[in-house]
Enzyme design. Structure first.
Site, PDB file in Angstrom:
ATOM      1  CD  GLU B  61      45.625  39.866  75.940  1.00 18.56           C
ATOM      2  OE1 GLU B  61      45.228  39.537  76.746  1.00 18.56           O
ATOM      3  OE2 GLU B  61      45.720  40.805  75.409  1.00 18.56           O
ATOM      4  CG  HIS B 130      50.098  50.543  76.713  1.00 16.35           C
ATOM      5  ND1 HIS B 130      49.105  50.979  77.395  1.00 16.35           N
ATOM      6  CD2 HIS B 130      49.204  50.364  74.890  1.00 16.35           C
ATOM      7  CE1 HIS B 130      48.424  50.212  77.253  1.00 16.35           C
ATOM      8  NE2 HIS B 130      48.044  50.540  75.675  1.00 16.35           N
TER       9      HIS B 130
END
Lengths: 374, 329
Positions: B61, B130
């Site tokens: 990322e 998540h």
């Protein structure tokens, strides 16, 4: 230094010995064959001017005129040699002590003072000289360079064969940065995209107080091949060798051959910054050893031995250095203080109601003192 | 033409329009190419625009955002997808120390038109990392715009306006709403419309309580308004759209009408958007307040296991409870 660890001198490309004698290298000597006496004197002049700039800035910090200074002392050959191997269209992403590279890009070095004086977080127009702003977060900019190189590739400015169009991107970072995840990610992204990038690592052996042995157990150049990035180790105090390996790496990048990791093995002769005290963690003997390998002396010995450094040229460069020093001192002292209102400028490129409201409030607050005692 | 689209398809259509409009736009992220993203938001785009413009990146990322910065410096307009909210943290350094500050430190010479799309929020029964709502961490950083659409029409409009913005935009997509449908005018040109990136909107008018929400909790707020109406209570729903900048003008105007304010979000209430709204409402319209501003949101715990998320999330009952409490004053 003869060890097998990250400080070994095994495998270093060298074209000029510490005594100033030319060393033949079958692969790299041809890369400097076109550099005549004028060009060599030019490299010497670059290094002398950069060192003078660095010396003046260090003195200005000691006088309280700069808040901080990050010295380039000892790294002139790595920076000037690599910088002079670049074409105008190439783009550089420096760390924060690449004053020598800045000079080769045509940046007025006094612009660099603004950051350290505390009047600007940047200081110059990067796009005017294809030299990005200094980045203080170690290694972060290697990803910016990689992305920029991916953009160059998308623009079709790679592998056209047009020497004025094909473009390489070069990023400078240090031995400490190699431990940052971003540098590894830059190697990954550059490799899988075959980006026209040169990762120019100046291993100056010290990350503030931590020696390179705290960052690696093997030569840092060995990191490249694991990522699929070819690498080369070069004597970072040999300006000709640094020129040659960089020339090869940028040619590979421009022609579509992909990224290269260059490890220039050099030495940080000064402190990390003016806030540092190297006497607490390294020996005078070590500093003496490297002082004997001063990058400017090395080229100077060569030029003297070949009779290519006439007194008139020395005097001319000395005068230039004196003028630069004077200009550095004058410019730094004249930088003053930005208007307070500039604190609120350019936070966003488009209006942002919170910033606007805070600015308006602050202006009213400041105005409330008008006419009264400050 | 007005089409009935899911939230995900509305974003997909907006991305498609942006890719068609500007050759400098490119999408980058993990699994966004042939797979179409784990939520299929980029479904079909790699096929139609090629994998050079809908780019599957390495799984890194920081690398995604860091290279997006470099691409933007070269003149591109990267739209990054971070696969899940909890995976944005490897990029936190690039976003907060680099992306947010480049315009400022270059004194306006450099702009970074980078959009970072982040599916966020809970309610989908996911494993840990998540279901998080980290938007305030970015709103706290000057230089970033932080927005969250709440319905398909806004999603379609806002993603295109975000991509067209010269500022970096954190675009938080309520993943629990991806499959809800709404009417979307796909012929409208969002770039000719007023900005949705910095203005809250009054979604439903009311007279008794102002209910402030953004992203996934806007739908909850509308249901609360329905339920309250059945009991004769009139709720005004304000959709913030952006939490940076926070449009306190619209919120305060509403509170001056209603005298009461409840803020609801999935993120923890501690130091959250609700805290900021409450402080500013108190500063702006103290004498109009009939009750303390209340906040309904997540607790100061890690996001809990899926079997407990229903209790953690600010659902209909907890918001109604807060509405009752401000009305009891």
């Amino acid at each position: 230094m003869g060890t097998s660890g990250p400080l070994t001198d095994d495998g270093l490309v060298q074209l000029l010995s510490p005594a100033g004698e030319r060393v033949d290298h079958p692969e790299y000597t041809p890369r400097v064959a076109h550099l005549d006496a004028d060009a060599l004197r030019g490299l010497w002049r670059d290094m002398v001017l950069v060192r003078r700039f660095d010396t003046e800035a260090t003195a200005l910090q000691r006088q309280g005129e700069l808040g901080l200074w990050a010295q380039s002392l000892g790294q002139e050959a790595a920076q000037v040699g690599s910088g002079r191997a670049l074409a105008p269209q190439d783009y550089v992403f420096p760390s924060y002590r690449e004053h020598g590279v800045a000079h080769t890009r045509g940046l007025d070095l006094t612009e660099v003072l603004r950051l350290f004086r505390g009047v600007d977080h940047g200081g110059w127009d990067p796009e005017a000289v294809n030299f990005h702003l200094y980045t203080l977060v170690i290694g972060s900019h290697t990803l910016h360079a990689t992305g920029y190189a991916m953009g160059v590739q998308r623009d079709g400015a790679v592998g056209t064969g047009d020497p004025e169009r094909d473009t390489a991107v070069v990023t400078y970072f240090g031995d400490g940065a190699t431990s940052q995840g971003d540098v590894s990610e830059a190697l990954v992204f550059a490799a899988v995209n075959n980006a026209p990038l040169v990762l120019f690592l100046q291993n100056n052996q010290w990350a503030i107080s931590e020696p390179t042995t705290k960052q690696a157990r093997v030569p840092l150049a060995a990191r490249g091949p694991g990522f699929g990035v070819p690498s080369v180790r070069v004597d970072g105090n040999d300006v000709l060798a640094c020129y040659a390996v960089t020339a090869e790496a940028v040619e590979r990048a421009r022609s579509g051959g992909g990224p290269t990791l260059v490890e220039a093995f050099t030495y940080r002769m000064g402190a990390h910054t003016t806030s540092d005290d190297p006497s607490r963690y390294r020996s005078a003997a070590e500093e003496d050893y490297w002082r004997q390998r001063d990058p400017i002396d090395r080229l100077e010995k060569h030029l003297v031995a070949t009779g290519e450094l006439p007194d008139a040229f020395r005097e001319q460069v000395q005068a230039e250095a004196d003028a630069l020093g004077e200009r550095v001192r004058t410019t730094a002292r004249a930088l003053g203080r930005p208007e307070t209102s500039t604190m609120f400028e350019h936070v966003y490129a488009t209006p942002h109601s919170v910033v606007d409201a805070e600015r308006a409030w602050f202006e009213r607050y400041e105005a409330s003192f008008a006419g009264g005692e400050k | 033409m007005t089409q009935r689209l899911t939230f995900a398809k509305a974003i997909n259509t907006g991305l498609r329009k942006a890719l068609e409009r500007d050759p400098k736009v490119l999408l980058m992220g993990e699994d966004i190419g042939p797979l179409g993203g784990v939520f299929r938001v980029t479904d079909g785009l790699a096929k139609d625009f090629g994998t050079d413009r809908v780019v599957d990146t390495p799984l890194a990322e920081s690398g995604i955002v860091g290279t997006a910065i470099g691409l933007a410096l070269r003149g591109y307009r990267p739209v990054c997808e971070i696969q899940f909210d909890g995976f944005i943290f490897p990029a936190f350094d690039q976003i907060t120390t680099q992306l947010s500050k480049m315009h400022y430190r270059s004194r306006g010479r450099l702009t970074l038109p980078v959009v970072i799309r982040v599916p966020f929020g809970g309610g989908i029964g996911a494993v840990e990392h998540h279901s998080e709502s980290p938007e305030v961490l970015f709103a706290h950083t000057a230089g970033l715009r932080v927005v969250s659409p709440s319905d398909p029409q806004d999603a379609f409009t806002m993603i295109q306006q975000a991509i067209a913005s010269p500022d970096p935009v954190l675009f938080f997509e309520p993943k629990g709403r991806y499959w809800e449908k709404g009417d979307v005018d796909t012929d409208a040109d969002p770039l000719a419309a007023p900005s949705t990136l910095d203005g809250a909107r009054v979604l439903r008018s009311g007279t008794d309580v102002t209910l402030v929400a953004h992203g996934p909790t806007v739908g909850t707020a509308l249901k609360v308004a329905d339920a309250a109406a059945a009991e004769g209570r009139s709720i005004e729903v304000v959709d913030l759209r952006a939490i940076s900048p926070l449009d306190i003008t619209t919120v305060a105007a509403s509170v001056r009408r209603t005298g009461r304010c409840v803020v609801v979000h999935e993120a923890p209430v501690l130091y959250g958007t609700g805290a900021e709204v409450a402080a500013r409402v108190t500063e702006e319209c103290f004498y109009h307040l009939e009750a303390p501003v209340l906040r309904v949101g997540g607790f100061h715990t890690p996001y809990p296991v899926a079997k407990l998320e229903h209790e953690y999330l600010p659902g209909l009952d907890r918001v109604l409870d807060a509405v009752d409490r401000v009305l009891a004053h």
